[in-house]
Structures are given as structure tokens and as C-alpha cells.
Write a protein that holds these residues in place. Structure first.
Motif, PDB file in Angstrom:
ATOM      1  N   ASP A  56       0.818  -1.284  -0.045  1.00  0.00           N
ATOM      2  CA  ASP A  56       0.068   0.001   0.005  1.00  0.00           C
ATOM      3  C   ASP A  56       0.907   1.362  -0.110  1.00  0.00           C
ATOM      4  OD1 ASP A  56      -2.178  -1.513   0.019  1.00  0.00           O
ATOM      5  OD2 ASP A  56      -2.601  -1.426   2.105  1.00  0.00           O
ATOM      6  N   ALA A  57       1.997   1.125   0.718  1.00  0.00           N
ATOM      7  CA  ALA A  57       2.620   2.313   1.099  1.00  0.00           C
ATOM      8  C   ALA A  57       3.752   2.500  -0.148  1.00  0.00           C
ATOM      9  CB  ALA A  57       3.524   2.379   2.280  1.00  0.00           C
ATOM     10  N   VAL A 228      12.357   8.201 -11.840  1.00  0.00           N
ATOM     11  CA  VAL A 228      11.558   7.173 -11.514  1.00  0.00           C
ATOM     12  C   VAL A 228      11.670   5.459 -11.661  1.00  0.00           C
ATOM     13  CG1 VAL A 228       9.460   8.633 -11.006  1.00  0.00           C
ATOM     14  CG2 VAL A 228       9.754   7.341 -13.185  1.00  0.00           C
ATOM     15  N   TYR A 233      14.782   4.604  -6.550  1.00  0.00           N
ATOM     16  CA  TYR A 233      13.809   5.632  -6.692  1.00  0.00           C
ATOM     17  C   TYR A 233      13.167   6.119  -5.301  1.00  0.00           C
ATOM     18  CZ  TYR A 233      10.757   9.187  -7.675  1.00  0.00           C
ATOM     19  OH  TYR A 233       9.790  10.493  -7.836  1.00  0.00           O
ATOM     20  N   ALA A 237      13.109   9.378  -3.113  1.00  0.00           N
ATOM     21  CA  ALA A 237      11.985  10.142  -2.662  1.00  0.00           C
ATOM     22  C   ALA A 237      11.870  10.340  -1.261  1.00  0.00           C
ATOM     23  CB  ALA A 237      10.441   9.685  -3.443  1.00  0.00           C
ATOM     24  N   ALA A 240      14.274  12.745   0.306  1.00  0.00           N
ATOM     25  CA  ALA A 240      14.010  14.116   0.018  1.00  0.00           C
ATOM     26  C   ALA A 240      12.740  14.332   0.754  1.00  0.00           C
ATOM     27  CB  ALA A 240      13.811  14.239  -1.279  1.00  0.00           C
ATOM     28  N   ARG A 241      11.833  13.680   0.965  1.00  0.00           N
ATOM     29  CA  ARG A 241      10.569  14.089   1.839  1.00  0.00           C
ATOM     30  C   ARG A 241      10.700  14.397   3.054  1.00  0.00           C
ATOM     31  NH1 ARG A 241       7.070   9.956   0.314  1.00  0.00           N
ATOM     32  NH2 ARG A 241       7.305   9.026   2.444  1.00  0.00           N
ATOM     33  N   LEU A 247      13.491  17.031  -4.727  1.00  0.00           N
ATOM     34  CA  LEU A 247      14.121  15.818  -5.381  1.00  0.00           C
ATOM     35  C   LEU A 247      14.115  16.149  -6.782  1.00  0.00           C
ATOM     36  CD1 LEU A 247      14.904  12.824  -5.298  1.00  0.00           C
ATOM     37  CD2 LEU A 247      12.413  12.355  -5.677  1.00  0.00           C
ATOM     38  N   GLU A 249      15.486  15.901 -10.776  1.00  0.00           N
ATOM     39  CA  GLU A 249      16.537  15.157 -12.053  1.00  0.00           C
ATOM     40  C   GLU A 249      17.131  15.983 -12.783  1.00  0.00           C
ATOM     41  OE1 GLU A 249      13.378  13.118 -14.547  1.00  0.00           O
ATOM     42  OE2 GLU A 249      12.038  12.420 -12.596  1.00  0.00           O
ATOM     43  N   THR A 265       8.863  27.123 -10.773  1.00  0.00           N
ATOM     44  CA  THR A 265       7.556  27.782 -11.467  1.00  0.00           C
ATOM     45  C   THR A 265       7.863  29.183 -11.231  1.00  0.00           C
ATOM     46  OG1 THR A 265       6.599  27.309  -9.394  1.00  0.00           O
ATOM     47  CG2 THR A 265       5.893  26.072 -11.362  1.00  0.00           C
TER      48      THR A 265
ATOM     49  N   ALA B   6       5.339  20.686 -10.324  1.00  0.00           N
ATOM     50  CA  ALA B   6       4.114  21.211 -10.748  1.00  0.00           C
ATOM     51  C   ALA B   6       3.301  20.599 -11.819  1.00  0.00           C
ATOM     52  CB  ALA B   6       4.491  22.715 -11.134  1.00  0.00           C
ATOM     53  N   ARG B  88      -1.123   7.838 -11.045  1.00  0.00           N
ATOM     54  CA  ARG B  88      -0.350   7.023  -9.936  1.00  0.00           C
ATOM     55  C   ARG B  88       1.200   7.224 -10.523  1.00  0.00           C
ATOM     56  NH1 ARG B  88       3.204   2.442  -9.777  1.00  0.00           N
ATOM     57  NH2 ARG B  88       3.441   1.807  -7.872  1.00  0.00           N
ATOM     58  N   GLU B  89       1.198   7.273 -11.682  1.00  0.00           N
ATOM     59  CA  GLU B  89       2.857   7.324 -12.091  1.00  0.00           C
ATOM     60  C   GLU B  89       3.246   8.851 -11.982  1.00  0.00           C
ATOM     61  OE1 GLU B  89       5.522   5.470 -13.629  1.00  0.00           O
ATOM     62  OE2 GLU B  89       4.004   4.578 -12.546  1.00  0.00           O
ATOM     63  N   ARG B  92       4.110   9.222  -8.362  1.00  0.00           N
ATOM     64  CA  ARG B  92       5.271   8.554  -8.119  1.00  0.00           C
ATOM     65  C   ARG B  92       6.578   9.297  -8.264  1.00  0.00           C
ATOM     66  NH1 ARG B  92       8.668   3.646  -8.926  1.00  0.00           N
ATOM     67  NH2 ARG B  92       8.608   3.608 -11.144  1.00  0.00           N
ATOM     68  N   GLY B  93       6.590  10.253  -9.468  1.00  0.00           N
ATOM     69  CA  GLY B  93       7.566  11.272  -9.604  1.00  0.00           C
ATOM     70  C   GLY B  93       7.381  12.148  -8.889  1.00  0.00           C
ATOM     71  N   ALA B  94       6.453  12.535  -7.904  1.00  0.00           N
ATOM     72  CA  ALA B  94       6.042  13.991  -7.127  1.00  0.00           C
ATOM     73  C   ALA B  94       6.127  13.461  -5.728  1.00  0.00           C
ATOM     74  CB  ALA B  94       5.034  14.632  -7.698  1.00  0.00           C
ATOM     75  N   ARG B  95       6.749  12.298  -5.371  1.00  0.00           N
ATOM     76  CA  ARG B  95       5.998  11.904  -4.148  1.00  0.00           C
ATOM     77  C   ARG B  95       6.665  12.764  -2.911  1.00  0.00           C
ATOM     78  NH1 ARG B  95       6.831   5.324  -3.622  1.00  0.00           N
ATOM     79  NH2 ARG B  95       6.758   5.311  -1.221  1.00  0.00           N
ATOM     80  N   GLU B  96       7.670  13.356  -3.115  1.00  0.00           N
ATOM     81  CA  GLU B  96       8.205  14.119  -2.024  1.00  0.00           C
ATOM     82  C   GLU B  96       7.307  15.373  -1.874  1.00  0.00           C
ATOM     83  OE1 GLU B  96       9.480  14.292  -4.714  1.00  0.00           O
ATOM     84  OE2 GLU B  96      10.241  16.293  -5.312  1.00  0.00           O
ATOM     85  N   ALA B 100       1.935  11.753   2.042  1.00  0.00           N
ATOM     86  CA  ALA B 100       2.245  10.305   2.067  1.00  0.00           C
ATOM     87  C   ALA B 100       0.734   9.811   2.060  1.00  0.00           C
ATOM     88  CB  ALA B 100       2.852   9.799   3.403  1.00  0.00           C
ATOM     89  N   TRP B 103      -0.496   9.924  -1.749  1.00  0.00           N
ATOM     90  CA  TRP B 103       0.201   8.744  -2.630  1.00  0.00           C
ATOM     91  C   TRP B 103      -0.299   7.556  -2.356  1.00  0.00           C
ATOM     92  CZ3 TRP B 103       2.815   6.505  -6.016  1.00  0.00           C
ATOM     93  CH2 TRP B 103       3.488   5.310  -5.724  1.00  0.00           C
ATOM     94  N   GLU B 104      -0.286   7.110  -1.077  1.00  0.00           N
ATOM     95  CA  GLU B 104      -0.672   5.770  -0.738  1.00  0.00           C
ATOM     96  C   GLU B 104      -2.090   5.445  -1.375  1.00  0.00           C
ATOM     97  OE1 GLU B 104       0.408   4.821   3.198  1.00  0.00           O
ATOM     98  OE2 GLU B 104      -1.265   3.349   3.408  1.00  0.00           O
ATOM     99  N   ASN B 107      -1.801   4.860  -4.969  1.00  0.00           N
ATOM    100  CA  ASN B 107      -1.206   3.723  -5.003  1.00  0.00           C
ATOM    101  C   ASN B 107      -2.183   2.448  -4.842  1.00  0.00           C
ATOM    102  OD1 ASN B 107       1.199   2.313  -5.575  1.00  0.00           O
ATOM    103  ND2 ASN B 107       1.583   1.897  -3.479  1.00  0.00           N
ATOM    104  N   VAL B 108      -2.820   2.541  -3.732  1.00  0.00           N
ATOM    105  CA  VAL B 108      -3.849   1.376  -3.355  1.00  0.00           C
ATOM    106  C   VAL B 108      -4.759   1.265  -4.487  1.00  0.00           C
ATOM    107  CG1 VAL B 108      -5.520   0.825  -1.663  1.00  0.00           C
ATOM    108  CG2 VAL B 108      -3.467   1.647  -0.984  1.00  0.00           C
ATOM    109  N   ASN B 111      -3.132  -0.302  -7.240  1.00  0.00           N
ATOM    110  CA  ASN B 111      -2.690  -1.885  -7.011  1.00  0.00           C
ATOM    111  C   ASN B 111      -4.127  -2.575  -7.281  1.00  0.00           C
ATOM    112  OD1 ASN B 111      -0.307  -1.280  -6.833  1.00  0.00           O
ATOM    113  ND2 ASN B 111      -0.313  -1.046  -4.603  1.00  0.00           N
TER     114      ASN B 111
END
Lengths: 560, 316
Positions: A56-57, A228, A233, A237, A240-241, A247, A249, A265, B6, B88-89, B92-96, B100, B103-104, B107-108, B111
Motif C-alpha cells: 500500500d505504501a 522514477v 527511486y 523520494a 527528499a521528503r 528531489l 532530476e 515555477t 508542478a 499514480r505514475e 510516483r515522480g512527485a512523491r516528496e 504520504a 500517494w498511498e 497507489n492502493v 494496485n
């Protein structure tokens, strides 16, 4: 009731939990007592919950191009306080020595002049970068983060298997393993005093900020990730978080006039410290691979100009080369004038004809490792290899002995692991992480325990299907004299006669902001009657008019 | 905030809203096929596909095709499954920067899609639509309660608002353009979740001009075109807020703001009969507004050069 550990086989290797007598070793007594009465099914059910939490996480590891949940075993690995203290000192010692060695390699080269390490070992290393020569990092730190891989041999002693000074990964799993385990097995945590691991990100951020170019008031730190699709990856993340930094690239960075900035931005913003998780070869297309699209052109020049710090520094690979590894104990003696606290595994350099011949004859009894390999790739374990592999290996070794080292196989220690509803021994190693902020080397208490899940397998690397374990470092019992907190606990209100001046004030009261004075004033404050604590406010203020005098805040409800 | 992040947030907003709206539309569409005895299934399906931007010839269109294209197509970002995977993709790239929890939940959701798909095959697609509606509500609910109202929030909501304008305009078009195979206004209202608010507002019978008016112009119903435009405009105004310079004294600072503002004022100040009189043209204009605004936002905030390749000087 069934005993969870019934039929647990003890081999020749050191077992982490059980001693020769069959009883649990001292650090494991608590864990053993808690787990023993549990049924295998219950533990399996909790393990399922654990892996669901990870799915899940999105705690994942990209293996062969697919994102997979990182396997976490439910039985933790425990390290006693004394053992840990040795590891802590040994790792710090090693980092100090390697740090000094790197400064030497990319500087004066005294170590070569003194004949401790042949210059050829360094200059033939694929990770030696002339581009980094003379590039002195602002606070002298090159190895901001390191991971020193340890294994325990048959006698129970920790030995260093390899050093990782470039961008060691796995620390995020240390953090998430702990968080997930404390959710699934909270009662175990209540019984143990386990040193926390959650302050790693703040330590890392502090070390990165400390390494910023001078004259930057509030340095901007970024984590540079390949993107990613990189296998680590998730870790980039998470770090960074938890550090609260961007984070980025390679395409987010732009370098002009030796100043690195990121595209935001609001236009471009200056970057002072780059914690990069990109290999040297891809970092800067100007100096390294020109076809790299994940790096940023001009980075190295900016670092040389002192406008940006790259962490870990470029060219560190020369010190974690598997061939140089054989010299590290000598380096510890040479730079620090100390005996190494952690021994190497018995390793042979293939630099003399005799040794090469001897190794070639006994290939089936040795472990051969390519010096530039990482992630467990290319390792041949002699006793387990078939004829064909050995024959191919012999050809390769004969052609380029510089590319290989030979080690006597170490019977990696085993640790109880949940496999298919039963507890079985599996081989483990340990990767403690160390952060060097220029003042001291701090070792994260615990580190990553990797476990080889297939039976008898010795390669624990996660890219070879390894799992991990939560690693507990038990706190030492507090010495009696240390029971009082070092800093005055302002939440506690105590006033004893000892605080009263039993002598008239001395003629010189000292400066007004004297610590003792401030403290005594705080004591005075707390002595005042009716402090404004919530409890002291009484029911009338807190409960509102309708509280009925029980002192509780009543929750409003809608009239039916 | 990083431009790349962004952009990810903007698109997470768009994709989740798109999945939500598509689920609503398909839910009403499949129900209608079952309940309406006089319906021409092929015509209705072909109309729907054309409106959602993936036209097929009339004789190939059937419910199976609609679901395959608009619900289960993993490769197209305009299907439900595709949109949620893309969201979700991006996350994933903006997870920080995402919390949380957001994201979760994305993601759930992602899945659970294979399982939902199997369930939908076995028990009919309604369960999937319901699942998607709930999950999108959860994502935006979590965003609402766990994100600071900083740029990241503004980009997320900007994306959602623009997508909503586009989708609502398309839903109204299903009624206006389709002729005799068109769904009733009741269905149109239901597929935007506006049926009950409409009934409470106008107390009673569904009447075509009032329904169109409600979906286009209502200031208070959050899925109306007007309300969504207003929200997008507010986000843009906040994003472009800069110290007063001479340049900012005339008009607005950004092209996107201008485009969205013009569309909003068109709705606001045009007399209702006039607007309804040329509804098809207006709806098309609104959809064009969305893609123009999206392009302008990209231009203004996310401009990112193509990956640079360092070419060493050739030695001739």
C-alpha cells in the motif's frame, strides 16, 4: 502449545539467536520469549499484514525492470549494546581512514610516496577520476554517507566485506522497516529498549548543510535522482521528503556560469548542495559520459569553482574498489596510528605470480570477486560452482588478474527467518550507515540487515532476490549516575532546599544571562502558585457552561 | 516549486477528475442501456465514444467496445484505468511533495485495479464505477485535509477544475448533439451528480433549458462549468500574483488566466436565451478553451527544454 522454534536446525555457522547450548543469546532473550508461544500461523498472518502495508505504501524495489514490494522478514535481528559499540567505533574508524586516503589520492599523494599503497592500484581503478584531482570540498568531507558491509564469521566476530562510499542505498528500508514493524508487532517494542532510527534524515540534512560552500547563509540542498525508473527511486523520494528538500532530476538542473540552479515555477533558483544518487560516469556530460541525459552539464566545474558541493564527492569509487579493500587495514594504521577494530575477510590480491597460481589451483575452495562489480554481480563461490563456471573463471582470471580478488569463504551467520510459515535459519549480513558532517562520524544505530531468502544462499544483495530484517540495537542500560536528564527538564516542577541559596549572594553576581541565574529564575517562576496548566484551570473554563461539573469537555450533539 | 513537480500535480488533478467523471458518465450510460427499452444501443454507444474523443464506426460500437475503450484501456489516458495509472505514475515522480496519504491512496487504487477489473467482468461494471468514484473522492478529500494551500495545491486544483469544465461540457454535448439517440436531461444531470441538487434548486420537473442552465451557469453547484471556471481562474490569479509592476496594470499577467477569464465572462454576461440558442457552438468553444488554457499553463509554468545532449566538438 507448539514451540515456534521447534526443529530449528543449528549449522556450523554462527547463529544470531541461538548459542551453542541451544538457548537464546542474551540480546535475544526478550524476543525469544515473546515469539516462542506464537503459532506459526499467527506469525504468518502478521507477516502478510506487513507485506500488505508495504504494498500500500509503495515501499518498492525495482528488480529487473519491475517494481516489487521490498521483502521484509518479520523476525527482527537484534544487536546488543556492547557489540554495537564495537561496530560503531570500527565503522567510524574506517570512514576516517578512507576519508584521509581520498584526500591524499586527490591531493598530495603522500600515501604513494611512503610506499603504503602502490600508485598503480589507484590509477588503474576504473573509479579513479583525474577530473576530481585537486577538487577540495568546502569542509573537507568527501564521504558524506557511507555504508560498510559487515558479516559475522563462524567465531561470531564481525568482519568487513566491502566499503560503499559512492551512493550506498538501503537506508530508506531501515526507516520504513522500523515503522512497519512497530505497527505490526507493537508488543515486542514495548518489551525492548531499541535505539531509534528516525533521525537519520535530519542528521543527513545537517551534514549536507555543513558541507555547503562557505558564505552561503541558508544553503539549498537537493537530492539528485536518475528518475522514477531507478531501482532505488523509492529511497531518493523518501529521503527528499523526510529532509524537506527538492528531489530533482538532471533535467531540472541548469548550470550557467558555474552556478547550478533548478528550474522552478518562479524561474531559476540557486542550488548549493547536491546529494546525488547518480554514478560519477553519468553526473556531468562535460567531463564524463557525453551521452548522459540524467546528469547536468557543468556540474563538476561549478564544484571546482566552489559554487556547489557534490555529495558524495566525485571519485570516491577509488576507495571502495575491492582491490584497495585489501589495503584498508594498512591505511587505518598509516593515517590514524590505530589498530583496525574491524578486521577484513581473509583476502588475497592477485598481484604476484605465485598467488595467482595458487588461486587458480584452488578456485573450488575460494570466493572470487570482480573488483569493479557491485550488487553481487559476477561473484563466483568456488565450493558451489560447477566445472564449467570454474573453467571459464580460470581463463578470465589468468587474462586479467587485476580484475579479481580471492577470499576464503566466510560461513555467514544465520538468523531465524519466517519461511513458509516456519522459522528457518537464513544467512544475513549487516550494512551500517555512517554520516560524516566534518565534525564527527555518526553511525545510524541498526543499519540494514539483508537476508538471503533461498535456503543456503550466501548472496544477500537485494538485486539478487534478498530480503531485509528490521535491525534492533538495544540501548545500554543507563548507568545510575546518568539517570538525571542532562538538560533541565522544564516540564518538571521540583523545588528542593538545594535550590535555595544557603549563603548570601556572592559580591559578583556575574553577567545577567548567566545560566545558573536563568535556571534559578525558571525555578522561581515554577514556584508561583496557580500555574496556568490546563488542569489548574478547573472545569468552568474548559468544560463550558453545560459540562455538569465532571471536568470533561462535552462533545456537542444535535438535538434529535 | 520545481516545474516538473508542478506539472505532475496539475496532471494528477486532471487524471483523477477524468477518471471520476468518466466513471459517472459510463455508470449512467450502462444503466440507461439496461433500463430504456427503446434505446438504439449502437447509436448511443457510437455517440458516447465520439464525444469522448475516440470515435468508431456505428456498426462496431457496442457496450463491450465502450467499456474496453473508456474504462479498461490501460494504454490510453482517457480511459478510467489508464487515467488512474497515469495519475499514480505522476504521483510516483512527485512523491516528496504529495502527502504520504495521497500517494498511498493513489497507489492502493492502482494496485486494486486488476481485481476491480475481474469483479467488473463477473458482476457488471457498476462496482468498478462506484470504486473509482469513491477513490477519487478520497484523493481529493485527502488533498483537502492534508495539503498546504501553497503552489502544489493550486496546481492540483487548477488541473481538476480545467478537466471538470471539459468533462461537463462534453456531458452536456451528449444531450445537445445526439439528436434522437440522446439521453434525457435527467440522465445528463445524473451523470454529473447534479440531479438531486437540481431538483432541490428548481423543485420539480426537469426542463431542458433549466437543466442546461444549471449545468452551465449555476454559481453554487461545484460541478457546473461556471463554478469550475471560476475556481480555475482563482487558482491562476493566485499563481500569477506578483508584485505590482507596470506590466501588471493592464489586464492579467498570464495567457492562461486571460483564456479562462474570457470563457467565464462569456458565460457570466451573455443572456441565457442567447447562450442556449447557440449551445453547440458554445460547448465546443468551452472544450477548446480547456485545451488552450492547458497549453498556456504548460507554457507558462512547466516549460522544460528537451533533454540536453552534450555533443563534444568533433575533431575534423
Amino acid at each position: 502449545m507448539a514451540d515456534l522454534f521447534d526443529g530449528y536446525p543449528l549449522g556450523e555457522q554462527w547463529d544470531e539467536m541461538f548459542g551453542e547450548a541451544g538457548g537464546p543469546r542474551p540480546p535475544y532473550t526478550g524476543l525469544h520469549t515473546s515469539l516462542q508461544p506464537m503459532a506459526g500461523e499467527e506469525l504468518s498472518a502478521r507477516a502478510d499484514l506487513l507485506s500488505q502495508t508495504y504494498r500500500d505504501a509503495g515501499v518498492t524495489f525495482a528488480h529487473a525492470g519491475e517494481e516489487q514490494p521490498f521483502p521484509l522478514d518479520i523476525v527482527p535481528r537484534v544487536i546488543g549494546a556492547e557489540e554495537w559499540s564495537l561496530i560503531e567505533r570500527g565503522v567510524a574508524q574506517r570512514v576516517h581512514a578512507l576519508e584521509a586516503f581520498l584526500a591524499d589520492v586527490y591531493g598530495a599523494g603522500q600515501v604513494f610516496a611512503d610506499g603504503v599503497v602502490p600508485r598503480g592500484v589507484v590509477t588503474t581503478s576504473a573509479h579513479f577520476h583525474r577530473q576530481a584531482h585537486g577538487l577540495v570540498p568546502p569542509n573537507g568531507v568527501r564521504v558524506h554517507v557511507s555504508g560498510i558491509d559487515l558479516v559475522r564469521d563462524e567465531a561470531g566476530d564481525f568482519r568487513v566485506l566491502e566499503d560503499n562510499l559512492r551512493s550506498p542505498s538501503g537506508v530508506s528500508y531501515v526507516i520504513t522497516n522500523r515503522a512497519a514493524m512497530s505497527q505490526v508487532l507493537p508488543e515486542l517494542f514495548a518489551d525492548h529498549r531499541i535505539q531509534p532510527v528516525a533521525d537519520y534524515p535530519s542528521r543527513l540534512l545537517a551534514a549536507l548543510k555543513a558541507s555547503a560552500p562557505p558564505n552561503v547563509a541558508d544553503p539549498t540542498v537537493v537530492v539528485l535522482t536518475p528518475g522514477v525508473y531507478n531501482s532505488a527511486y523509492f529511497e531518493h523520494a523518501l529521503l527528499a521528503r523526510q529532509m524537506g528538500v527538492e528531489l530533482v532530476e538532471g533535467r531540472d538542473l541548469v548550470c550557467a556560469g558555474n552556478q547550478v540552479s533548478m528550474r522552478t515555477t518562479d524561474g531559476q533558483r540557486r542550488v548549493d548542495v547536491i546529494y546525488r544518487r547518480i554514478d560519477d560516469e553519468f553526473l556531468d556530460p562535460v567531463h564524463f559520459r557525453p551521452d548522459s541525459v540524467i546528469g547536468c552539464a557543468g556540474l563538476l566545474n561549478a564544484a571546482r569553482a566552489g559554487r556547489v558541493t557534490i555529495a558524495n564527492a566525485v571519485g570516491n569509487g577509488v576507495a571502495d574498489d575491492k582491490l584497495l579493500y585489501t589495503w584498508v587495514p594498512d591505511l587505518v594504521r598509516y593515517y590514524l596510528a590505530e589498530e583496525p577494530l574491524l578486521a577484513n575477510a581473509d583476502t588475497y590480491r592477485l598481484d604476484e605470480r605465485d598467488t595467482v597460481e595458487w588461486v587458480l589451483e584452488s578456485l573450488d575452495e575460494l570466493v572470487l570477486k570482480p573488483v569493479d562489480g557491485s550488487g553481487g554481480k559476477g561473484i563466483v563461490i568456488g565450493p558451489r560452482a560447477d566445472e564449467k563456471t570454474l573453467a571459464e573463471l580460470a581463463v578470465k582470471v589468468r587474462a586479467r588478474p587485476r580484475d579479481w580478488i580471492a577470499q576464503k569463504p566466510i560461513g555467514l551467520s544465520t538468523c531465524p527467518t519466517l519461511i513458509g510459515g516456519r522459522i528457518a535459519p537464513r544467512h544475513v549480513d549487516l550494512r551500517p550507515f555512517a554520516i560524516n558532517d566534518g565534525e564527527q562520524v555518526w553511525v545510524l544505530p541498526g543499519g540494514l540487515t539483508r537476508v538471503a531468502l533461498p535456503e543456503g544462499e550466501l548472496v544477500v544483495n537485494s538485486s539478487q532476490g534478498g530480503g531485509s530484517k528490521d535491525t534492533w540495537v538495544l540501548s545500554p542500560p543507563r548507568p545510575a549516575a546518568d539517570l538525571e536528564p542532562e538538560s533541565p527538564d522544564l516540564t518538571r516542577i521540583e523545588f528542593t532546599t538545594a535550590d535555595l541559596a544557603d549563603e548570601p549572594p556572592s559580591p559578583d553576581p556575574g553577567p545577567a544571562n548567566d545560566n545558573a541565574l536563568a535556571q534559578s529564575q525558571q525555578q522561581q517562576q515554577s514556584k508561583d502558585p496557580a500555574p496556568l496548566s490546563p488542569r489548574g484551570l478547573g472545569p468552568s473554563l474548559w468544560a463550558g457552561p453545560a459540562a455538569g461539573g465532571d471536568g470533561r469537555v462535552r462533545r456537542g450533539g444535535q438535538p434529535c | 516549486m520545481l516545474s516538473r513537480i508542478a506539472e505532475s500535480l496539475f496532471w494528477i488533478g486532471r487524471y483523477v477528475e477524468r477518471a471520476d467523471d468518466t466513471a459517472r458518465i459510463l455508470d449512467v450510460h450502462t444503466q440507461r442501456l439496461v433500463e430504456d427499452p427503446w434505446i438504439d444501443e449502437r447509436r448511443a454507444c457510437a455517440n458516447l465514444l465520439a464525444l469522448m474523443g475516440s470515435p468508431v464506426p456505428d456498426d462496431e460500437a457496442d457496450t463491450e467496445r465502450v467499456l474496453a475503450t473508456l474504462a479498461f484501456d490501460r494504454t490510453s489516458p482517457s480511459s478510467i484505468v489508464g487515467a488512474l495509472s497515469s495519475a499514480r505514475e505522476n504521483a510516483r515522480g512527485a512523491r516528496e511533495v504529495l502527502s504520504a496519504e495521497i500517494w498511498e491512496s493513489l497507489n492502493v487504487t492502482h494496485n486494486a485495479l486488476p481485481q476491480q477489473r475481474t469483479m467488473a467482468r463477473r458482476y457488471g461494471p457498476h462496482s468498478l464505477f462506484r470504486f473509482v468514484r469513491e477513490r477519487s473522492a478520497m484523493v481529493f478529500g485527502l488533498a483537502d485535509s492534508t495539503m498546504s494551500r501553497d503552489e502544489s495545491w493550486l496546481f492540483l486544483i487548477l488541473g481538476r477544475s480545467l478537466e471538470r469544465v471539459d468533462m461537463t461540457a462534453r456531458i452536456i454535448s451528449t444531450r445537445v448533439l445526439a439528436g434522437d439517440a440522446a439521453p434525457s436531461w435527467t440522465l445528463v444531470l445524473r451523470s454529473t451528480g447534479a440531479y438531486e441538487p437540481y431538483l432541490r434548486t428548481y423543485r420539480g420537473v426537469v426542463d431542458s433549458s433549466r437543466a442546461a442552465e444549471f449545468l452551465l451557469l449555476d454559481r453554487l453547484f461545484p460541478r457546473s462549468v461556471f463554478a469550475a471556471l471560476e475556481q480555475a481562474e482563482a487558482c491562476l490569479a493566485e499563481l500569477e500574483r506578483s508584485p505590482v509592476r507596470d506590466a501588471a496594470r493592464i489586464g492579467v499577467a498570464g495567457e492562461a488566466h486571460r483564456i479562462v477569464g474570457r470563457a467565464r465572462t462569456m458565460l457570466e454576461f451573455m443572456a441565457t436565451p442567447e447562450l442556449l440558442g447557440q449551445l453547440p457552438a458554445r460547448l465546443e468553444e468551452l472544450q477548446r478553451t480547456c485545451s488552450l488554457a492547458s497549453a498556456a499553463v504548460t507554457n507558462r509554468f512547466f516549460t522544460e527544454q528537451a533533454p540536453q545532449v552534450w555533443v563534444p566538438e568533433g575533431v575534423a
